[in-house]
Design a protein around this motif. Structure first.
Motif, PDB file in Angstrom:
ATOM      1  N   THR A  12       0.740  -1.120  -0.126  1.00 30.98           N
ATOM      2  CA  THR A  12       0.036   0.119   0.014  1.00 30.98           C
ATOM      3  C   THR A  12       0.942   1.233  -0.101  1.00 30.98           C
ATOM      4  OG1 THR A  12      -1.030  -1.249   1.286  1.00 30.98           O
ATOM      5  CG2 THR A  12      -2.046   0.879   1.005  1.00 30.98           C
ATOM      6  N   ARG A  13       2.064   1.078   0.683  1.00 26.92           N
ATOM      7  CA  ARG A  13       2.878   2.334   0.729  1.00 26.92           C
ATOM      8  C   ARG A  13       3.494   2.746  -0.725  1.00 26.92           C
ATOM      9  NH1 ARG A  13       7.461   1.647   5.366  1.00 26.92           N
ATOM     10  NH2 ARG A  13       5.547   0.412   6.044  1.00 26.92           N
ATOM     11  N   ALA A  16       0.532   4.297  -2.625  1.00 27.80           N
ATOM     12  CA  ALA A  16      -0.299   5.608  -2.295  1.00 27.80           C
ATOM     13  C   ALA A  16       0.935   6.873  -2.529  1.00 27.80           C
ATOM     14  CB  ALA A  16      -0.276   5.821  -0.577  1.00 27.80           C
ATOM     15  N   ALA A  17       2.249   6.379  -2.576  1.00 24.27           N
ATOM     16  CA  ALA A  17       3.369   7.437  -3.064  1.00 24.27           C
ATOM     17  C   ALA A  17       3.070   7.795  -4.567  1.00 24.27           C
ATOM     18  CB  ALA A  17       4.603   7.063  -2.714  1.00 24.27           C
ATOM     19  N   LEU A  19       0.424   7.264  -6.119  1.00 21.78           N
ATOM     20  CA  LEU A  19      -0.768   8.033  -6.723  1.00 21.78           C
ATOM     21  C   LEU A  19      -0.596   9.576  -6.452  1.00 21.78           C
ATOM     22  CD1 LEU A  19      -3.476   7.339  -7.681  1.00 21.78           C
ATOM     23  CD2 LEU A  19      -4.129   7.597  -5.477  1.00 21.78           C
ATOM     24  N   ALA A  20       0.187   9.802  -5.549  1.00 24.97           N
ATOM     25  CA  ALA A  20       0.403  11.130  -4.915  1.00 24.97           C
ATOM     26  C   ALA A  20       1.116  11.927  -6.003  1.00 24.97           C
ATOM     27  CB  ALA A  20       1.299  11.417  -3.447  1.00 24.97           C
ATOM     28  N   LEU A  23      -1.136  12.638  -8.827  1.00 26.64           N
ATOM     29  CA  LEU A  23      -1.935  13.663  -8.606  1.00 26.64           C
ATOM     30  C   LEU A  23      -1.548  14.969  -8.647  1.00 26.64           C
ATOM     31  CD1 LEU A  23      -4.020  12.527  -5.408  1.00 26.64           C
ATOM     32  CD2 LEU A  23      -4.957  12.899  -7.518  1.00 26.64           C
ATOM     33  N   ALA A  24      -0.041  15.030  -8.182  1.00 20.17           N
ATOM     34  CA  ALA A  24       0.584  16.338  -8.097  1.00 20.17           C
ATOM     35  C   ALA A  24       0.690  16.756  -9.602  1.00 20.17           C
ATOM     36  CB  ALA A  24       1.954  16.039  -7.552  1.00 20.17           C
ATOM     37  N   ALA A  27      -2.375  18.075 -10.944  1.00 17.17           N
ATOM     38  CA  ALA A  27      -2.577  19.366 -10.696  1.00 17.17           C
ATOM     39  C   ALA A  27      -1.874  20.610 -11.272  1.00 17.17           C
ATOM     40  CB  ALA A  27      -2.276  19.632  -9.034  1.00 17.17           C
ATOM     41  N   LEU A 343     -11.110   9.166  -2.863  1.00 14.98           N
ATOM     42  CA  LEU A 343     -10.073  10.308  -3.310  1.00 14.98           C
ATOM     43  C   LEU A 343     -10.226  10.189  -4.853  1.00 14.98           C
ATOM     44  CD1 LEU A 343      -8.957  13.120  -2.424  1.00 14.98           C
ATOM     45  CD2 LEU A 343      -6.719  11.791  -2.150  1.00 14.98           C
ATOM     46  N   LEU A 345      -9.425  12.441  -8.548  1.00  9.98           N
ATOM     47  CA  LEU A 345      -9.033  13.674  -9.426  1.00  9.98           C
ATOM     48  C   LEU A 345      -9.229  13.286 -10.884  1.00  9.98           C
ATOM     49  CD1 LEU A 345      -7.666  16.474  -9.454  1.00  9.98           C
ATOM     50  CD2 LEU A 345      -5.618  15.395  -9.739  1.00  9.98           C
ATOM     51  N   LEU A 363      -8.456   6.613  -5.562  1.00 12.26           N
ATOM     52  CA  LEU A 363      -8.040   5.893  -4.573  1.00 12.26           C
ATOM     53  C   LEU A 363      -9.324   5.712  -3.570  1.00 12.26           C
ATOM     54  CD1 LEU A 363      -5.634   4.333  -3.185  1.00 12.26           C
ATOM     55  CD2 LEU A 363      -5.034   6.380  -1.772  1.00 12.26           C
TER      56      LEU A 363
END
Lengths: 669, 222
Positions: A12-13, A16-17, A19-20, A23-24, A27, A343, A345, A363
């Motif tokens: 999962t770790r 999540a990174a 995905l982050a 997302l960034a 954006a 979440l 986007l 996510l």
């Protein structure tokens, strides 16, 4: 005895990174494609009148939205159609969709779905239900508890139903369709509304709503509703003791942060003070004995959603959505508490001269806690948390200007139960002139097994082992159960669709769609039901859906629909789903305005028989009369199921003839 | 009814921090800074505007070339107010075009949406706060009645008669019914009709240049 297992801690770790980062990046790129500095709009906004009068305006595709919203077998139930249908809940209103089967099982549950394989107590349904993008379909048992999908119909702007794979835009499990209930923005519900209803089947319905502006840029509404639903009777005339009541309240806040950005916050919470049920439960340790248990279940839930939208309806923009949802359901068969956080986007850009790109990442995290001792349905492990990540990308190109467009896209899913999967899809639509559109699509959606299919254990009964084997009873009582299998893989389907939409004149609209779905790895119970779920099934469904709409005179609109479905299931599985959907369905609606103050609305539905459940074909007529005594009041009287005293729709209750009276007042401030 | 089951969901530290960072960066992008145009100049090209966007551009021009009496502005800095009666998509398009325009004659432009959709009983002037909607219209400088709201209610036009509100619509025969400016389609392009009597009656001054381009209808109020 239940096996003890540790929950696998997958990666999962890093997920999540990753995905982050996505997302960034999203954006950053979305910020660059800012609608407010779109050079085309700027040029337009500073053009002179002479220049504007020189621009050729497109007739066919119109707003940029229509390019992004590629044709599919979409049916939209507008807020007005909803009101004029006489239905009092979202699930009942789905009857308006051609090809949608809605079968009421008892006072608080329904089976609904389109294109077959619509699910039952032991099999899953294969479509998504969302309210403003929030999942209300329950992933625990892959079904929708329709008694919790209770948005006040006055607040519903429209219900969008996509029959067929939800393309790449929607979550996994949208194999056979997506039902999205879109509520009105707070701006549209300013004022005070009081609604009271009473009928012989539903003795009381109250809705109170207050909406107001909050400054110049924002508005909000708060609402509360209370409904009491009476009990239904079984075929033999006995009451099912399933009367229930619902107390539900919520709010919505919308703010225009700047000319192209809107912020929405909404939430609601509900509790069912009464949730009657009367069930025959197997008695553990006794040979084929059942006992009747009657009482109230416990049902509550609450959710909160936040959405930030920039450039909605324009060619470049993005949308961020986050929500948290909690539901609790404790009845005599099982107990479960589920929490979901999401979440999401997505962003869209217009690039090149004729390209529209949409992409997004999501996510979804779910945690549940179930009652270990069942007694009928239990899970192993009884509590589990899992996550799912989706990334999708979709590009629409206008191959020939105003005539031919192509959409190619794919969704990439990672699910904790089954790992990674891909769902590609392609869609082509041709508009030879402003009146006709022909479209074709091929997609390959997947469905992840539900927690029930993986970890579940459903006890259908207990029996003496000797008696089961045809010998004298030997005193060993074994459970007859359907169990999950943790090695199940994703179901796969290839969907072929063809559609045609034709507007012979401004008063007529005709639509048709054909489909064939080929299923692989169909997850069904074992051939003898008792045993583990297996993905060895395969199947094929095919069908046709037709609908037409005619504005016969200025005051009279008529709509009709017909659908045909054929289901075939193969493989070493329990094949009952071949015959658990009706083959033919048809409906006719009439909406008549009598002057400025009266409406006469009517509907006729015909549903073919369902062999598996021994439910005969039925024809149902609803008729409603609405009077507007003043500009602020509305009184409507509806008669439902007028043609016979009662009929069965699914296995369970008899749906009776009933009358309902509703009064609606808009109060001055 | 449930046995206690100790389940702990431990926040996976690093992952959550990364997510939080992403959220913050997205949140920072919300404020509409005049972002650097990252698009290459080559792609700043010809996407055909939709009818709603062109209509919005017409509205801006009407704002530019009309004089309102000074009492319609609270302060020297007060913005123009456009009231849009129609569905949400139209309001969004008008807002987008207005945002791209910047100031008009030194004033900002505000867009107020009065929700309404075709064929609904809940048209703003028939049910809900009709008084509130009418007062909103009276307080605006330009009222745009979009066809997505169905026909323009006669009640609205008569209520606005003589008020310094420029009424514009794309509903057919608007100016003959007493509206001031009507947008019409002529062989794939948009033109407009004007009703000078209605405009004069409202004490509004529309530049002669604009009236020259219009197709004039002398219609009296219905």
């Amino acid at each position: 005895m239940p096996r003890q297992r540790t929950v696998p801690t997958r990666a999962t770790r890093p997920l999540a990174a990753a995905l982050a980062i996505v997302l960034a990046l999203g954006a950053a790129s979305a910020g660059a494609a800012d609608g407010a500095t779109d050079p085309n709009l700027r040029e337009l906004a500073t053009s002179s009148l002479e220049q504007l009068m020189d621009i050729k305006v497109s007739t066919v595709t119109g707003a940029p939205q229509s390019r992004l919203a590629s044709p599919a077998a979409v049916y939209v139930i507008s807020g007005d159609d909803l009101r004029r249908s006489g239905h009092r809940s979202v699930v009942e209103a789905l009857r308006l969709v051609p090809g949608m089967y809605v079968g009421q099982v008892n006072a608080s549950s329904w089976v609904a779905g389109t294109r077959g394989l619509t699910g039952s107590t032991i099999t899953s349904n294969r479509y998504l239900v969302l309210i403003d993008g929030r999942l209300v379909y329950d992933p625990l048992v892959s079904a929708t508890f329709w008694d919790t999908v209770d948005t006040p119909l006055e607040d519903v702007d429209r219900i969008e139903v996509i029959r067929g794979p939800g393309a790449t835009l929607w979550g996994a499990n949208a194999m056979n369709g997506v039902i999205n209930i879109v509520t009105k923005s707070a701006e549209a519900t300013i004022g005070d509304l009081v609604q009271l209803g009473t009928g012989d089947q539903d003795p009381l319905g109250v809705l109170l709503r207050h909406g107001a502006t909050a400054g110049t840029d924002a508005s909000y509404r708060v609402w509360m509703k209370y409904d009491r639903h009476g009990d239904y009777e079984a075929m033999d005339g006995n009451s099912l003791h399933d009367d229930w009541s619902n107390l539900h309240g919520g709010f919505r806040y919308d703010r225009q942060v700047d000319p192209s950005t809107t912020l929405t916050v909404m939430g609601d919470a509900y509790i069912h003070p009464d949730a009657g049920e009367s069930l025959l439960l197997p008695v553990p340790g006794r040979d084929r004995e059942t006992e009747r248990v009657t009482g109230d279940a416990h049902v509550t839930g609450a959710n909160l959603l936040l959405r930030l939208n920039r450039g909605f309806g324009t060619p470049d923009g993005w949308r961020l959505r986050a929500y948290y949802d909690e539901t609790t359901r404790n009845d005599f068969r099982f107990g479960a508490q589920r929490q979901t956080a999401d979440l999401d986007l997505r962003a869209w850009n217009h690039w090149g001269e004729r390209q529209d790109l949409m992409w997004g990442a999501e996510l979804l995290w779910t945690r549940d806690r179930t009652r270990p001792e069942g007694p009928v349905l239990s899970f192993d492990p009884d509590a589990r948390a899992w996550s799912q990540a989706n990334v999708f990308v979709q590009n629409t190109s206008e191959l020939v200007k105003d005539r031919l467009s192509l959409m190619l896209g794919s969704k990439f899913t990672w699910h904790e139960f089954t790992g990674f999967d891909v769902q590609p899809s392609a869609r082509l639509w041709w508009t030879p002139d402003a009146r006709k559109t022909l479209w074709a699509a091929v997609s390959r959606p997947v469905r992840m097994p539900s927690r029930f299919e993986v970890d579940g254990r459903l006890v259908l009964g207990y029996a003496d082992l000797g008696a089961l084997l045809g010998r004298p009873p030997n005193g060993i009582i074994v459970p007859l159960e359907v169990t999950g299998d943790e090695d199940l893989r994703n179901e796969r389907m290839v969907a072929w669709e063809l559609g045609y939409r034709f507007q012979p004149s401004s008063r007529w609209l005709i639509e048709a769609s054909l489909f064939q779905n080929d299923y692989q790895r169909l997850i069904e119970p074992a051939p003898t039901i008792i045993g583990a779920f297996t993905d060895a099934g395969s199947g094929r469904t095919r069908g046709v859906e037709l609908n037409a709409s005619a504005q016969v005179t200025d005051a009279w609109r008529v709509e009709g629909g017909y659908s045909w479905l054929d289901v075939a299931i193969d493989g070493p599985v329990y094949q009952f789903e071949e015959n658990s959907s009706p083959k033919h369905m048809a409906q006719l609606h009439s909406y008549l305005d009598l002057g400025n103050r009266f409406e006469l609305n009517g509907a006729l539905y015909h549903v073919d028989r369902i062999e598996q459940l021994a439910v005969p074909a039925y024809t149902r007529m609803d008729l409603g009369f609405t009077w507007y005594p003043g500009s602020r009041a509305r009184i409507s009287l509806w008669g439902q199921n007028l043609l016979d005293a009662g009929h069965a729709e699914g296995s369970g209750a008899v749906v009776p003839r009933n009358l309902y009276l509703q009064l609606s007042f808009d109060l001055a401030h | 009814m449930r046995t206690e089951h100790a389940l702990r969901w431990r926040l996976r530290g690093k992952g959550v921090l990364a997510l939080a960072a992403a959220l913050l960066s997205v949140g920072g992008g919300v404020a509409p800074a005049r972002a650097v145009e990252a698009r290459p100049a080559a792609s700043a090209a010809t996407r055909a505007p939709s009818e709603d966007e062109v209509a919005a551009a017409f509205l801006l021009n009407f704002l530019r070339y009309t004089d309102w009496p000074p009492r319609t502005f609270a302060t020297a800095d007060a913005p123009f107010v456009i009231a849009v009666v129609g569905n949400e998509a139209v309001a969004t398009h008008v807002r987008a075009v207005v945002a791209a325009a910047g100031r008009i004659n030194g004033r900002n432009v505000e867009v107020r949406w009065i929700p309404s959709a075709r064929g609904t009983r809940a048209a703003p002037f028939d049910s809900l706060p009709d008084r509130e909607n009418l007062s909103q219209l009276r307080r605006s400088h330009l009222a745009f009645f979009h066809s997505s709201a169905g026909d323009v209610p006669a009640q609205a036009l008569s209520d606005l008669w003589g008020q310094p509100v420029l009424t514009v619509s794309d509903v057919p025969d608007f100016t003959r019914a007493g509206g001031m400016l009507g947008l019409v389609r002529v062989s794939g392009r948009i033109a407009f009709e004007a009703n000078p009597v209605a405009i004069r009656n409202a004490r509004l001054m529309l530049s002669a240049k604009v009236l020259k381009l219009a197709r004039l209808t002398g219609g009296p109020r219905s």
